[in-house]
Scaffold this motif. Structure first.
Motif, PDB file in Angstrom:
ATOM      1  N   ARG A 124      84.804  42.132  56.457  1.00  0.00           N
ATOM      2  CA  ARG A 124      85.272  42.987  57.543  1.00  0.00           C
ATOM      3  C   ARG A 124      85.420  44.450  57.151  1.00  0.00           C
ATOM      4  O   ARG A 124      85.703  45.289  58.007  1.00  0.00           O
ATOM      5  N   LEU A 125      85.225  44.775  55.858  1.00  0.00           N
ATOM      6  CA  LEU A 125      85.268  46.167  55.417  1.00  0.00           C
ATOM      7  C   LEU A 125      83.931  46.590  54.807  1.00  0.00           C
ATOM      8  O   LEU A 125      83.870  47.469  53.948  1.00  0.00           O
ATOM      9  N   THR A 126      82.855  45.972  55.284  1.00  0.00           N
ATOM     10  CA  THR A 126      81.524  46.198  54.726  1.00  0.00           C
ATOM     11  C   THR A 126      80.533  46.430  55.863  1.00  0.00           C
ATOM     12  O   THR A 126      80.650  45.840  56.935  1.00  0.00           O
ATOM     13  N   ALA A 127      79.571  47.300  55.624  1.00  0.00           N
ATOM     14  CA  ALA A 127      78.532  47.593  56.618  1.00  0.00           C
ATOM     15  C   ALA A 127      77.166  47.605  55.936  1.00  0.00           C
ATOM     16  O   ALA A 127      77.062  47.895  54.735  1.00  0.00           O
ATOM     17  N   PRO A 128      76.111  47.294  56.673  1.00  0.00           N
ATOM     18  CA  PRO A 128      74.763  47.384  56.095  1.00  0.00           C
ATOM     19  C   PRO A 128      74.374  48.834  55.848  1.00  0.00           C
ATOM     20  O   PRO A 128      74.703  49.720  56.645  1.00  0.00           O
ATOM     21  N   THR A 129      73.692  49.075  54.755  1.00  0.00           N
ATOM     22  CA  THR A 129      73.184  50.418  54.455  1.00  0.00           C
ATOM     23  C   THR A 129      71.812  50.584  55.091  1.00  0.00           C
ATOM     24  O   THR A 129      70.891  49.819  54.778  1.00  0.00           O
ATOM     25  N   PRO A 130      71.637  51.567  55.971  1.00  0.00           N
ATOM     26  CA  PRO A 130      70.314  51.754  56.579  1.00  0.00           C
ATOM     27  C   PRO A 130      69.298  52.249  55.560  1.00  0.00           C
ATOM     28  O   PRO A 130      69.661  52.869  54.548  1.00  0.00           O
ATOM     29  N   ASP A 131      68.030  51.994  55.827  1.00  0.00           N
ATOM     30  CA  ASP A 131      66.976  52.413  54.911  1.00  0.00           C
ATOM     31  C   ASP A 131      66.934  53.925  54.728  1.00  0.00           C
ATOM     32  O   ASP A 131      66.429  54.414  53.720  1.00  0.00           O
ATOM     33  N   SER A 132      67.481  54.655  55.700  1.00  0.00           N
ATOM     34  CA  SER A 132      67.444  56.118  55.636  1.00  0.00           C
ATOM     35  C   SER A 132      68.401  56.700  54.604  1.00  0.00           C
ATOM     36  O   SER A 132      68.324  57.886  54.285  1.00  0.00           O
ATOM     37  N   LEU A 133      69.317  55.878  54.073  1.00  0.00           N
ATOM     38  CA  LEU A 133      70.310  56.364  53.116  1.00  0.00           C
ATOM     39  C   LEU A 133      70.056  55.788  51.737  1.00  0.00           C
ATOM     40  O   LEU A 133      69.771  54.596  51.580  1.00  0.00           O
ATOM     41  N   SER A 134      70.214  56.614  50.719  1.00  0.00           N
ATOM     42  CA  SER A 134      70.214  56.131  49.342  1.00  0.00           C
ATOM     43  C   SER A 134      71.586  55.520  49.044  1.00  0.00           C
ATOM     44  O   SER A 134      72.562  55.728  49.775  1.00  0.00           O
ATOM     45  N   ASP A 135      71.688  54.771  47.947  1.00  0.00           N
ATOM     46  CA  ASP A 135      72.981  54.224  47.544  1.00  0.00           C
ATOM     47  C   ASP A 135      73.966  55.344  47.225  1.00  0.00           C
ATOM     48  O   ASP A 135      75.166  55.222  47.507  1.00  0.00           O
ATOM     49  N   GLU A 136      73.472  56.435  46.644  1.00  0.00           N
ATOM     50  CA  GLU A 136      74.350  57.557  46.317  1.00  0.00           C
ATOM     51  C   GLU A 136      74.943  58.171  47.582  1.00  0.00           C
ATOM     52  O   GLU A 136      76.123  58.552  47.616  1.00  0.00           O
ATOM     53  N   GLU A 137      74.144  58.273  48.639  1.00  0.00           N
ATOM     54  CA  GLU A 137      74.654  58.788  49.905  1.00  0.00           C
ATOM     55  C   GLU A 137      75.609  57.803  50.560  1.00  0.00           C
ATOM     56  O   GLU A 137      76.665  58.192  51.089  1.00  0.00           O
ATOM     57  N   ALA A 138      75.274  56.531  50.521  1.00  0.00           N
ATOM     58  CA  ALA A 138      76.122  55.520  51.152  1.00  0.00           C
ATOM     59  C   ALA A 138      77.492  55.448  50.498  1.00  0.00           C
ATOM     60  O   ALA A 138      78.504  55.180  51.167  1.00  0.00           O
ATOM     61  N   ALA A 139      77.554  55.706  49.188  1.00  0.00           N
ATOM     62  CA  ALA A 139      78.822  55.574  48.462  1.00  0.00           C
ATOM     63  C   ALA A 139      79.857  56.617  48.859  1.00  0.00           C
ATOM     64  O   ALA A 139      81.046  56.433  48.572  1.00  0.00           O
ATOM     65  N   VAL A 140      79.458  57.692  49.518  1.00  0.00           N
ATOM     66  CA  VAL A 140      80.447  58.718  49.861  1.00  0.00           C
ATOM     67  C   VAL A 140      81.317  58.301  51.045  1.00  0.00           C
ATOM     68  O   VAL A 140      82.349  58.916  51.305  1.00  0.00           O
ATOM     69  N   PHE A 141      80.937  57.269  51.787  1.00  0.00           N
ATOM     70  CA  PHE A 141      81.612  56.946  53.036  1.00  0.00           C
ATOM     71  C   PHE A 141      82.951  56.212  52.936  1.00  0.00           C
ATOM     72  O   PHE A 141      83.910  56.591  53.610  1.00  0.00           O
ATOM     73  N   PRO A 142      83.071  55.100  52.207  1.00  0.00           N
ATOM     74  CA  PRO A 142      84.095  54.111  52.540  1.00  0.00           C
ATOM     75  C   PRO A 142      85.530  54.600  52.695  1.00  0.00           C
ATOM     76  O   PRO A 142      86.135  54.403  53.755  1.00  0.00           O
ATOM     77  N   LEU A 143      86.138  55.202  51.672  1.00  0.00           N
ATOM     78  CA  LEU A 143      87.556  55.548  51.808  1.00  0.00           C
ATOM     79  C   LEU A 143      87.767  56.739  52.742  1.00  0.00           C
ATOM     80  O   LEU A 143      88.688  56.723  53.571  1.00  0.00           O
ATOM     81  N   GLY A 144      86.937  57.768  52.636  1.00  0.00           N
ATOM     82  CA  GLY A 144      87.083  58.915  53.529  1.00  0.00           C
ATOM     83  C   GLY A 144      86.907  58.525  54.981  1.00  0.00           C
ATOM     84  O   GLY A 144      87.670  58.947  55.862  1.00  0.00           O
TER      85      GLY A 144
END
Length: 372
Positions: free
Chosen positions: A116-136
């Motif tokens: 419930r605290l997880t989302a799929p990463t779209p192909d348009s985002l790198s892992d480095e970009e995706a990592a900036v999201f969760p807590l903020g």
């Protein structure tokens, strides 16, 4: 049972050191993730340096960190939204009270995330970009949408047939601020905010319709002027000194809700001290007295003010909706961008301690990221 590498906090106030942990199986409502990138937040070095006082429940050894991006390697029996091999981003809550910091911390090769605290990463985002999201992103959502805070409608909710409301965000170029601007705009609200002149164009590009320099002596008056008589639905205070400024703005514009996401005194100077005691006494006294004074000040003005805890959505109805519906849709639409921009400072767990030190030294409109 297999094992994996982790950056361990072996004792309170210790530097992170390499270690090995047993790789867990996911619980029914969890996914096991091979971590590919992690981001660093101020709370990470606060926990490292002051957990004896601020996180007294935390037992060491522990794995710190909240921001995770990677791919699913196993799913719990009740998981329906994810499959093995799928790229995901999510909020790790291992340092929260009642959680397991060895199973659920971010700074390791494998960690468990709640579905419930997880989302799929779209192909348009790198892992480095995706990592900036969760807590903020989670903290911004709590401030805007939880009923103890601003209690606004979420993106996708029907808008009322009244004038668009205005959200005031003091600290628009912070990690929480950048996500709050995007979420508020996606929910149909206007935003006025503060940022330095260097970052003004960035936060305006995210959707803020007015940006005021937070260092200006007339910043409060400029924000009031930017509101321009529109209804103010609440304010989000980010950064030392922001609470009193937001109270003044709300008083002058008729708003009555304030979400506070920062202590009145920064803890960075205390964290680097060799000993917490007795240096902590005046610092925490100032925090306590400053918070009490601001809360009473808000109450006298008819403003409801509460502190935001970014991971509190783990246990309410908003969390599953945010991470299961809103975030995937906004990412797919491109209306939620990875901000602040990732600043990659290393490629292994050995780089995490340096990443914490660099974040504590100060960054502006960027988020420190380590690849794994």
């Amino acid at each position: 049972m297999t094992s994996h590498a982790a950056a361990l906090l072996s004792a309170p106030r210790a530097a992170l050191t390499p270690g090995t942990l047993d790789t867990p199986a996911p619980a029914d409502d969890e996914v096991l993730v091979r971590v590919r990138a992690v981001a660093v937040n101020p709370v990470d070095w606060v926990v490292q340096g002051t957990s004896r006082i601020t996180y007294r429940w935390l037992r060491t050894p522990a794995v710190l960190g909240s921001d995770v991006a990677g791919e699913v390697v196993a799913v719990g029996a009740a998981v329906t939204r994810f499959r093995v091999g799928q790229r995901v981003l999510g909020l790790a809550t291992g340092t929260d009270r009642g959680r397991d910091p060895l199973r659920e911390g971010a700074f390791q090769e494998y960690t468990t995330l709640l579905e419930r605290l997880t989302a799929p990463t779209p192909d348009s985002l790198s892992d480095e970009e995706a990592a900036v999201f969760p807590l903020g992103l989670s903290t911004a959502a709590c401030a805007l949408f939880q009923s103890p805070h601003l209690g606004l409608r979420m993106p996708g909710d029907p808008a009322p047939g009244t004038a668009r409301g205005v959200v005031v965000i003091w600290g628009g170029s912070t990690s929480v601020g950048m996500n709050a601007i995007q979420l508020a705009r996606a929910a149909g609200y206007d935003v006025v905010t503060t940022a330095s002149a260097r970052n003004a164009a960035t936060v305006r590009d995210l959707g803020a319709d007015a940006v005021v320099d937070h260092r200006s002596p007339s910043a409060v008056a400029e924000l009031v002027a930017a509101v321009g008589g529109r209804p103010v639905v609440g304010a989000v205070a980010l950064g030392a000194g922001s609470t009193d400024a937001c109270i003044d703005v709300l008083t002058r514009t008729g708003g009555d809700r304030l979400a506070m996401a920062s202590t009145p005194v920064a803890l960075d100077a205390l964290v680097c001290r060799r000993r917490l005691f007795p240096a902590m006494l005046p610092v925490f006294a100032r925090i306590g007295l400053g918070t009490l004074r601001s809360t009473l000040h808000a109450r006298r003005r008819g403003i409801r003010a509460n502190f935001v805890w970014g991971s509190s959505l783990r246990d309410d109805e908003m969390g599953p909706r945010l991470w299961g519906e809103v975030v995937p849709r906004l990412l797919a639409e491109g209306s939620l961008r990875p901000m602040p921009a990732p600043l990659v400072v290393g490629d292994s767990l050995d780089a995490v301690q340096g990443a914490l030190d660099r974040q504590r030294a100060g960054v502006s409109a960027q988020k420190i990221v380590v690849r794994l």
